[in-house]
Design a protein around this motif. Structure first.
Motif, PDB file in Angstrom:
ATOM      1  N   TYR A  55      36.217  41.640  40.393  1.00 31.55           N
ATOM      2  CA  TYR A  55      37.368  41.432  41.271  1.00 31.55           C
ATOM      3  C   TYR A  55      37.993  40.071  41.021  1.00 31.55           C
ATOM      4  N   ARG A  56      37.158  39.064  40.912  1.00 31.73           N
ATOM      5  CA  ARG A  56      37.675  37.701  40.702  1.00 31.73           C
ATOM      6  C   ARG A  56      38.333  37.552  39.339  1.00 31.73           C
ATOM      7  N   LYS A  57      37.752  38.154  38.318  1.00 33.27           N
ATOM      8  CA  LYS A  57      38.245  37.978  36.953  1.00 33.27           C
ATOM      9  C   LYS A  57      39.439  38.872  36.636  1.00 33.27           C
ATOM     10  N   TYR A  58      39.375  40.157  37.046  1.00 34.57           N
ATOM     11  CA  TYR A  58      40.378  41.122  36.616  1.00 34.57           C
ATOM     12  C   TYR A  58      41.186  41.749  37.747  1.00 34.57           C
ATOM     13  N   GLY A  59      40.739  41.599  38.987  1.00 38.09           N
ATOM     14  CA  GLY A  59      41.496  42.143  40.103  1.00 38.09           C
ATOM     15  C   GLY A  59      40.822  43.351  40.732  1.00 38.09           C
ATOM     16  N   LEU A  60      41.410  43.793  41.825  1.00 38.32           N
ATOM     17  CA  LEU A  60      40.831  44.867  42.630  1.00 38.32           C
ATOM     18  C   LEU A  60      40.776  46.187  41.874  1.00 38.32           C
ATOM     19  N   ARG A  61      41.778  46.475  41.083  1.00 35.99           N
ATOM     20  CA  ARG A  61      41.834  47.757  40.379  1.00 35.99           C
ATOM     21  C   ARG A  61      40.594  47.969  39.511  1.00 35.99           C
TER      22      ARG A  61
END
Length: 82
Positions: A55-61
């Motif tokens: 989540y932190r690196k690439y996002g919620l998706r």
């Protein structure tokens, strides 16, 4: 007024990791009754930290896709071995 850690509106990595660890622990102990099973705690913490890192690196998706993928793989393992 700017926050103390307002560097591109992101928390430092260590603070995010500590907060995420506390959240995973609290969620596990408040949500499930089987939290006292020895292997369960370590597994949930590892997966929780991995999804938090995604989540932190690439996002919620991507975190949600990985989470769903783990559910699919888990069900396939149950179907194949039971």
């Amino acid at each position: 007024m700017k926050a103390k850690y307002a560097k591109n509106n992101r928390l430092p990595g260590w603070l995010f990791l500590v907060g995420m660890s506390v959240y995973v622990e609290l969620l596990l102990h408040l949500w499930t009754a089987d939290a006292l099973i020895p292997g369960r705690l370590a597994t949930v913490v590892v997966f929780g930290l991995a999804f938090g890192w995604l989540y932190r690196k690439y996002g919620l998706r991507y975190a949600m896709i990985a989470h769903g993928g783990c559910h699919v793989v888990s069900k396939l393992i149950w179907i194949l071995f039971i």
